[in-house]
Scaffold this active site. Structure first.
Site, PDB file in Angstrom:
ATOM      1  N   SER A 111      18.191 -34.435  31.621  1.00  0.00           N
ATOM      2  CA  SER A 111      17.932 -32.991  31.550  1.00  0.00           C
ATOM      3  C   SER A 111      16.465 -32.686  31.286  1.00  0.00           C
ATOM      4  O   SER A 111      15.892 -31.751  31.869  1.00  0.00           O
ATOM      5  CB  SER A 111      18.805 -32.365  30.460  1.00  0.00           C
ATOM      6  OG  SER A 111      20.172 -32.550  30.749  1.00  0.00           O
ATOM      7  N   HIS A 120      15.206 -30.263  26.396  1.00  0.00           N
ATOM      8  CA  HIS A 120      14.922 -29.358  27.519  1.00  0.00           C
ATOM      9  C   HIS A 120      13.549 -28.720  27.372  1.00  0.00           C
ATOM     10  O   HIS A 120      12.803 -28.587  28.350  1.00  0.00           O
ATOM     11  CB  HIS A 120      15.999 -28.279  27.592  1.00  0.00           C
ATOM     12  CG  HIS A 120      17.329 -28.810  28.036  1.00  0.00           C
ATOM     13  ND1 HIS A 120      18.410 -27.989  28.293  1.00  0.00           N
ATOM     14  CD2 HIS A 120      17.766 -30.073  28.259  1.00  0.00           C
ATOM     15  CE1 HIS A 120      19.448 -28.720  28.653  1.00  0.00           C
ATOM     16  NE2 HIS A 120      19.074 -30.002  28.639  1.00  0.00           N
TER      17      HIS A 120
END
Length: 317
Positions: A242, A298
């Protein structure tokens, strides 16, 4: 009378076949010398027999001539020998260049790496993620946790390679599929615009950025927590692409803020609005302490995308 005629005939024939003497002999010019030939004839033919002094002079002349020839041939042989030997010594010296094979290998590897097409780079990353996903099914859990997840304990144990390897690791199937879909569409845009090498560097930089942000967040929680909370923060592991995919996706959004993207493949939204939504959602996860999805990882990918975007605007890439 007949005997006298026979003697004159013999003398005439001998003088006809006798070679002429070389009156201009020069001992320094080898091409003009001719060895003298003395034929022993009977005394009654009237030929001149050389005296001892002239024989000694002729012997010294021949000896000096042979010395000149010997010195000339020796010098010629030495020059030819050196002329033929020096290239061989230089040739053997080149054989001891041990860095030649390494440099050739390095140039070959670089040419292969820079020769990858955008499709090759994107599909290569997807295949690597799929291979690690299958590896989780056959390898021991302890080995995979120690080498393909990121945590404070792994870094303290010296397993620094997990800063990158965790970005190729997935356990949940939908997690793998969603990340690979985002990598394919946004990664192809970046690779076609900047090249395959840029995409790979961005992916690895996003992986490291996401891991660093996650570790900082976990270290902060370990310092502010007490008891089991601090121990849990130190041992808590994370994995997934991610952070790396976020770096690729957000860079494309920063470069094309007016493009239209489809949220969940259904809802059309402007790229700038989608970027704001993703960043805000990750910050909310950090505040709420979401234990399922790491918002800090993230945001690490987002920070790498912002640095790359600034570099592109300044013309560094």
């Amino acid at each position: 009378m007949q005997s006298l005629v026979r003697r004159l005939t013999v003398v005439t024939r001998y003088h006809h076949h006798q070679p002429q003497p070389n009156l201009s002999f020069n001992p320094h010019r080898i091409s003009q010398t001719r060895p003298s030939t003395h034929i022993a004839q009977p005394s009654n033919l009237g030929h001149h027999i050389p005296s001892p002094s002239s024989a000694i002079h002729h012997f010294h002349s021949c000896r000096s001539q042979s010395m000149i020839v010997r010195n000339y041939l020796s010098n010629l042989f030495a020059k030819n020998l050196l002329h033929r030997t020096l290239p061989r010594v230089h040739f053997h010296r080149q054989n001891f260049n041990f860095n030649h094979n390494y440099n050739s290998y390095r140039r070959g590897w670089r040419s292969w790496f820079y020769g990858l097409t955008p499709n090759d780079a994107v599909l290569g990353l997807i295949v690597a993620n799929a291979a690690i996903y299958l590896f989780w099914r056959v390898a021991s859990q302890k080995f995979m946790i120690n080498n393909f997840t990121i945590s404070l304990d792994n870094i303290k144990s010296g397993r620094l390679h997990t800063l990158i390897t965790n970005a190729f690791s997935h356990v949940d199937t939908w997690h793998l599929i969603s990340n690979m879909i985002g990598l394919y569409f946004f990664g192809m845009n970046i690779a076609c615009k900047f090249g395959s090498n840029f995409l790979l560097n961005l992916y690895f930089a996003g992986a490291i950025g996401g891991s660093v942000f996650y570790l900082v967040h976990q270290a902060y929680k370990a310092q502010t927590s007490k008891g089991w909370g601090a121990i849990d923060a130190s041992k808590k592991v994370a994995l997934g692409a991610s952070g790396a995919v976020n770096a690729v996706m957000l860079l494309d959004i920063f470069l094309n803020p007016r493009a239209t993207l489809y949220l969940d493949f259904i809802i059309p939204v402007p790229a700038a609005l989608l970027g704001i939504f993703l960043i805000g959602k990750d910050m909310l996860r950090i505040i709420e302490g979401d234990s399922t999805i790491s918002g800090s990882a993230h945001l690490g990918g987002m920070a790498v995308a912002a640095i790359a975007w600034a570099g592109v605007r300044k013309g560094r890439f």
